[in-house]
Design a protein around this motif. Structure first.
Motif, mmCIF file in Angstrom:
data_model
loop_
_atom_site.group_PDB
_atom_site.id
_atom_site.type_symbol
_atom_site.label_atom_id
_atom_site.label_comp_id
_atom_site.label_asym_id
_atom_site.label_seq_id
_atom_site.Cartn_x
_atom_site.Cartn_y
_atom_site.Cartn_z
ATOM 1 N N TRP A 230 2.726 -8.062 -5.896
ATOM 2 C CA TRP A 230 2.414 -6.773 -5.271
ATOM 3 C C TRP A 230 1.321 -6.938 -4.218
ATOM 4 O O TRP A 230 1.257 -6.167 -3.246
ATOM 5 C CB TRP A 230 1.994 -5.761 -6.332
ATOM 6 C CG TRP A 230 0.671 -6.060 -7.010
ATOM 7 C CD1 TRP A 230 0.475 -6.709 -8.188
ATOM 8 C CD2 TRP A 230 -0.630 -5.701 -6.525
ATOM 9 N NE1 TRP A 230 -0.864 -6.796 -8.471
ATOM 10 C CE2 TRP A 230 -1.572 -6.186 -7.474
ATOM 11 C CE3 TRP A 230 -1.106 -5.036 -5.399
ATOM 12 C CZ2 TRP A 230 -2.945 -6.011 -7.314
ATOM 13 C CZ3 TRP A 230 -2.471 -4.864 -5.241
ATOM 14 C CH2 TRP A 230 -3.384 -5.349 -6.191
ATOM 15 N N GLN A 231 0.482 -7.982 -4.400
ATOM 16 C CA GLN A 231 -0.577 -8.224 -3.407
ATOM 17 C C GLN A 231 0.021 -8.571 -2.048
ATOM 18 O O GLN A 231 -0.452 -8.102 -1.008
ATOM 19 C CB GLN A 231 -1.493 -9.348 -3.873
ATOM 20 C CG GLN A 231 -2.236 -9.077 -5.180
ATOM 21 C CD GLN A 231 -1.493 -9.605 -6.404
ATOM 22 O OE1 GLN A 231 -0.262 -9.716 -6.388
ATOM 23 N NE2 GLN A 231 -2.237 -9.949 -7.439
ATOM 24 N N GLY A 232 1.067 -9.400 -2.039
ATOM 25 C CA GLY A 232 1.725 -9.755 -0.789
ATOM 26 C C GLY A 232 2.434 -8.566 -0.161
ATOM 27 O O GLY A 232 2.428 -8.395 1.066
ATOM 28 N N ILE A 233 3.049 -7.740 -1.012
ATOM 29 C CA ILE A 233 3.724 -6.538 -0.514
ATOM 30 C C ILE A 233 2.706 -5.600 0.135
ATOM 31 O O ILE A 233 2.933 -5.047 1.218
ATOM 32 C CB ILE A 233 4.472 -5.822 -1.656
ATOM 33 C CG1 ILE A 233 5.628 -6.694 -2.152
ATOM 34 C CG2 ILE A 233 4.983 -4.456 -1.196
ATOM 35 C CD1 ILE A 233 6.320 -6.171 -3.391
ATOM 36 N N TYR A 234 1.548 -5.444 -0.518
ATOM 37 C CA TYR A 234 0.479 -4.570 0.000
ATOM 38 C C TYR A 234 -0.067 -5.108 1.328
ATOM 39 O O TYR A 234 -0.278 -4.355 2.287
ATOM 40 C CB TYR A 234 -0.634 -4.469 -1.041
ATOM 41 C CG TYR A 234 -1.824 -3.628 -0.639
ATOM 42 C CD1 TYR A 234 -1.652 -2.383 -0.051
ATOM 43 C CD2 TYR A 234 -3.122 -4.081 -0.868
ATOM 44 C CE1 TYR A 234 -2.756 -1.596 0.303
ATOM 45 C CE2 TYR A 234 -4.230 -3.318 -0.515
ATOM 46 C CZ TYR A 234 -4.042 -2.077 0.067
ATOM 47 O OH TYR A 234 -5.127 -1.313 0.416
ATOM 48 N N ALA A 235 -0.270 -6.432 1.392
ATOM 49 C CA ALA A 235 -0.725 -7.035 2.643
ATOM 50 C C ALA A 235 0.300 -6.806 3.748
ATOM 51 O O ALA A 235 -0.059 -6.564 4.911
ATOM 52 C CB ALA A 235 -0.971 -8.529 2.445
ATOM 53 N N GLY A 236 1.571 -6.842 3.383
ATOM 54 C CA GLY A 236 2.638 -6.581 4.352
ATOM 55 C C GLY A 236 2.622 -5.157 4.852
ATOM 56 O O GLY A 236 2.847 -4.896 6.038
ATOM 57 N N VAL A 237 2.324 -4.204 3.957
ATOM 58 C CA VAL A 237 2.262 -2.786 4.352
ATOM 59 C C VAL A 237 1.190 -2.584 5.419
ATOM 60 O O VAL A 237 1.422 -1.916 6.435
ATOM 61 C CB VAL A 237 1.974 -1.890 3.132
ATOM 62 C CG1 VAL A 237 1.672 -0.454 3.571
ATOM 63 C CG2 VAL A 237 3.158 -1.888 2.169
ATOM 64 N N SER A 238 0.001 -3.129 5.197
ATOM 65 C CA SER A 238 -1.094 -2.977 6.162
ATOM 66 C C SER A 238 -0.737 -3.595 7.511
ATOM 67 O O SER A 238 -1.115 -3.076 8.560
ATOM 68 C CB SER A 238 -2.375 -3.623 5.615
ATOM 69 O OG SER A 238 -2.808 -2.957 4.454
ATOM 70 N N MET A 239 0.008 -4.691 7.474
ATOM 71 C CA MET A 239 0.394 -5.371 8.708
ATOM 72 C C MET A 239 1.514 -4.612 9.426
ATOM 73 O O MET A 239 1.532 -4.513 10.663
ATOM 74 C CB MET A 239 0.856 -6.788 8.359
ATOM 75 C CG MET A 239 1.002 -7.713 9.541
ATOM 76 S SD MET A 239 1.306 -9.403 8.928
ATOM 77 C CE MET A 239 1.592 -10.252 10.483
ATOM 78 N N ILE A 240 2.423 -4.053 8.642
ATOM 79 C CA ILE A 240 3.591 -3.376 9.198
ATOM 80 C C ILE A 240 3.262 -1.986 9.721
ATOM 81 O O ILE A 240 3.865 -1.507 10.679
ATOM 82 C CB ILE A 240 4.698 -3.276 8.116
ATOM 83 C CG1 ILE A 240 5.341 -4.646 7.909
ATOM 84 C CG2 ILE A 240 5.746 -2.234 8.477
ATOM 85 C CD1 ILE A 240 6.218 -4.721 6.672
ATOM 86 N N PHE A 241 2.284 -1.332 9.111
ATOM 87 C CA PHE A 241 2.016 0.067 9.428
ATOM 88 C C PHE A 241 1.823 0.291 10.924
ATOM 89 O O PHE A 241 2.166 1.349 11.453
ATOM 90 C CB PHE A 241 0.779 0.559 8.665
ATOM 91 C CG PHE A 241 0.543 2.035 8.802
ATOM 92 C CD1 PHE A 241 1.320 2.940 8.096
ATOM 93 C CD2 PHE A 241 -0.437 2.530 9.639
ATOM 94 C CE1 PHE A 241 1.122 4.300 8.222
ATOM 95 C CE2 PHE A 241 -0.648 3.881 9.772
ATOM 96 C CZ PHE A 241 0.136 4.777 9.056
ATOM 97 N N LEU A 242 1.295 -0.710 11.610
ATOM 98 C CA LEU A 242 1.098 -0.633 13.056
ATOM 99 C C LEU A 242 2.392 -0.256 13.765
ATOM 100 O O LEU A 242 2.374 0.424 14.799
ATOM 101 C CB LEU A 242 0.582 -1.983 13.564
ATOM 102 C CG LEU A 242 0.474 -2.198 15.069
ATOM 103 C CD1 LEU A 242 -0.496 -1.190 15.664
ATOM 104 C CD2 LEU A 242 0.027 -3.609 15.371
ATOM 105 N N SER A 243 3.534 -0.678 13.214
ATOM 106 C CA SER A 243 4.818 -0.420 13.863
ATOM 107 C C SER A 243 5.203 1.050 13.851
ATOM 108 O O SER A 243 5.971 1.507 14.704
ATOM 109 C CB SER A 243 5.929 -1.222 13.173
ATOM 110 O OG SER A 243 5.661 -2.591 13.225
ATOM 111 N N TYR A 244 4.699 1.798 12.882
ATOM 112 C CA TYR A 244 5.161 3.173 12.699
ATOM 113 C C TYR A 244 4.268 4.224 13.363
ATOM 114 O O TYR A 244 4.582 5.416 13.305
ATOM 115 C CB TYR A 244 5.247 3.493 11.203
ATOM 116 C CG TYR A 244 6.372 2.806 10.473
ATOM 117 C CD1 TYR A 244 7.670 2.801 10.981
ATOM 118 C CD2 TYR A 244 6.154 2.155 9.263
ATOM 119 C CE1 TYR A 244 8.703 2.179 10.307
ATOM 120 C CE2 TYR A 244 7.191 1.529 8.574
ATOM 121 C CZ TYR A 244 8.459 1.547 9.095
ATOM 122 O OH TYR A 244 9.492 0.934 8.427
#
Length: 479
Positions: A230-244
């Protein structure tokens, strides 16, 4: 004395004042135009690069979950944006809304945070378009010298010439009028969506189930931070959020919307929904076509995936359209950023000249300043360390807007018009939106928060040295 300053900082702008000030802006944008602006800005260059990058660095195949979770966060905030823009269709989006609801100082902080997004994001997309264009023409043996390919002092660079040209070209297009820019945007968005669908359809036939196993890799720490679990998924969310976050660019143009009560909610929520579907589809195909680890350090994972499954010509077509399609993000961000700077000038928070309209009621003074700033950042200065300011600044504004719904509801139907669209599940959903944006903010790197702090301090200096003494509210107090 302190109480006097606090009262001055919390003075609220009368919404009718903004209605009068923005009345000169022509209302020409319809739902299709806002869908084009939204999809064009949200679905930028990142859709062709980010899924592979996040999968390789943080989430593995679970990057699909990261994209969905980031979309949920963006969706919660988008509902707040939809109600705000329907109730107060003013130029400047969060800056103007918070000015009316919480007061001038808080409006300035929200707007100043957004300004970082527009300046830096515009520079980054220009630079990204330049890099992709140069990679594309290199396949045909054409190469620009380092002096015209890199930023000043970087690998023998003097100026990123392509970045300068594209940023200025977009500004010249918008200077002719928003309706013409919207038509170009709509056409380019159609091309971009075609390229995305072409990749999804061609790649779908080469998807292998084995590439999704294990779907959530075991957690471990790497040089890039958390990977797996879940830590990797959470890190991905913070990185991806820029796209939205591109839906803010729609709201910034609400003063130019036809029937904003219906146009704004449909444009904001519709464009975000389309973007989510496209991002998830690209992620599924990218991961299914090749093992995610192969996308590490790849600047063009979509092209790599297509060549790996023996479709080199499709790769050229998709990459060519991707380069052209980056103009859509430039158009959307230039429109939004210029309207925000216009709003600062309109209210006297920055020199009044920026809030002046030309003979055809276009805010081209603000457009000129935005363009010059983006050119300087994107073409001449090293700015990689500022990239996360885009997310940090925008998330601060998102939190303001979500909390602002509570104050807005108390005034709807009174001094603020009662909008046709309202955020559902009130009072729970506004708090969930605030909490979700806060969680993503906390997930950003320490550097991102530090740079956001420096930007915030610069905003404080400008406000207390200039804005508080020159704003229209300040002049009203002196009367």
């Amino acid at each position: 004395m302190c109480m006097s300053i606090w009262k001055r900082m919390t003075m609220k702008e009368d919404p009718s004042t903004y209605e009068i000030k923005d009345a000169h802006l022509a209302r020409t944008l319809r739902v299709r135009d806002f869908l084009g602006l939204g999809v064009g800005t949200i679905v930028s260059a990142s859709i062709f690069t980010l899924p592979g990058e996040v999968a390789a660095q943080h989430a593995g195949p679970a990057v699909i979950i990261s994209f969905i979770l980031a979309a949920v966060v963006a969706g919660l905030v988008a509902f707040a944006y939809a109600e705000m823009s329907a109730a107060m269709p003013f130029a400047g989006s969060a800056y103007s809304w918070i000015n009316v609801i919480f007061g001038e100082f808080f409006g300035w902080i929200a707007g100043w945070a957004l300004l970082a997004e527009y300046f830096i994001a515009l520079a980054f997309v220009g630079s990204g378009l330049s890099a992709n264009f140069r990679a594309l023409i290199a396949q045909f043996g054409v190469k620009l010298p380092n002096s015209l390919s890199n930023t000043f002092g970087n690998n023998g660079g003097i100026v990123d010439l392509v970045s300068v040209i594209v940023i200025i070209a977009v500004a010249l297009l918008i200077a002719q009028g928003v309706s013409g820019a919207a038509r170009v945007e709509n056409l380019l968005v159609i091309l971009k969506v075609f390229a995305i669908l072409l990749f999804v359809v061609v790649g779908a036939f080469a998807v292998q189930k084995a590439n999704f196993v294990p779907f959530v890799p075991k957690h471990r720490m790497t040089a890039n931070g958390a990977f797996g679990g879940w830590q990797g998924i959470y890190a991905g969310v913070s990185m991806i959020f820029l796209s939205y976050i591109g839906f803010d660019s729609i709201a910034a143009n609400s003063a130019e919307a036809v029937n904003p009560q219906k146009t704004m909610p449909r444009g904001i929520l519709g464009s975000l929904l389309i973007a989510v579907v496209l991002f998830v589809a690209v992620s599924v195909v990218l991961i299914g076509v090749m093992p995610y680890a192969k996308y590490a350090n790849s600047a063009e994972p979509v092209g790599m995936a297509l060549r790996a499954i023996n479709h080199p010509m499709v790769a050229v077509v998709v990459q060519t359209i991707a380069v052209v399609g980056m103009f859509t993000a430039l158009i959307g961000m230039t429109l939004a950023g210029s309207r925000l700077i216009y709003s600062f000038g309109r209210d006297g928070m920055l020199p009044k000249w920026l809030g002046k309209l030309d003979a055809k009621n276009r805010p081209n003074h603000a457009l000129l300043v935005l363009t010059c700033g983006a050119v300087l950042i994107g073409a001449f200065l090293p700015f990689a360390f500022l990239s996360q300011l885009i997310s940090a600044g925008t998330l601060i504004s998102f939190m303001f807007v979500c909390l602002g719904i509570y104050a807005l509801r108390q005034r709807e139907g009174k001094d603020i018009k009662d909008p046709d669209f309202k955020m559902p599940f009130y009072p729970v959903m506004p708090f969930l939106g605030f909490l979700a944006a806060l969680m993503v903010f906390l997930g950003l790197s320490g550097d991102a928060k530090l740079y956001a702090g420096f930007w915030f301090l610069a905003g404080l200096v400008i406000y207390f040295v200039y804005g508080i003494n020159h704003s229209t509210l300040s002049k009203q107090k002196q009367k």
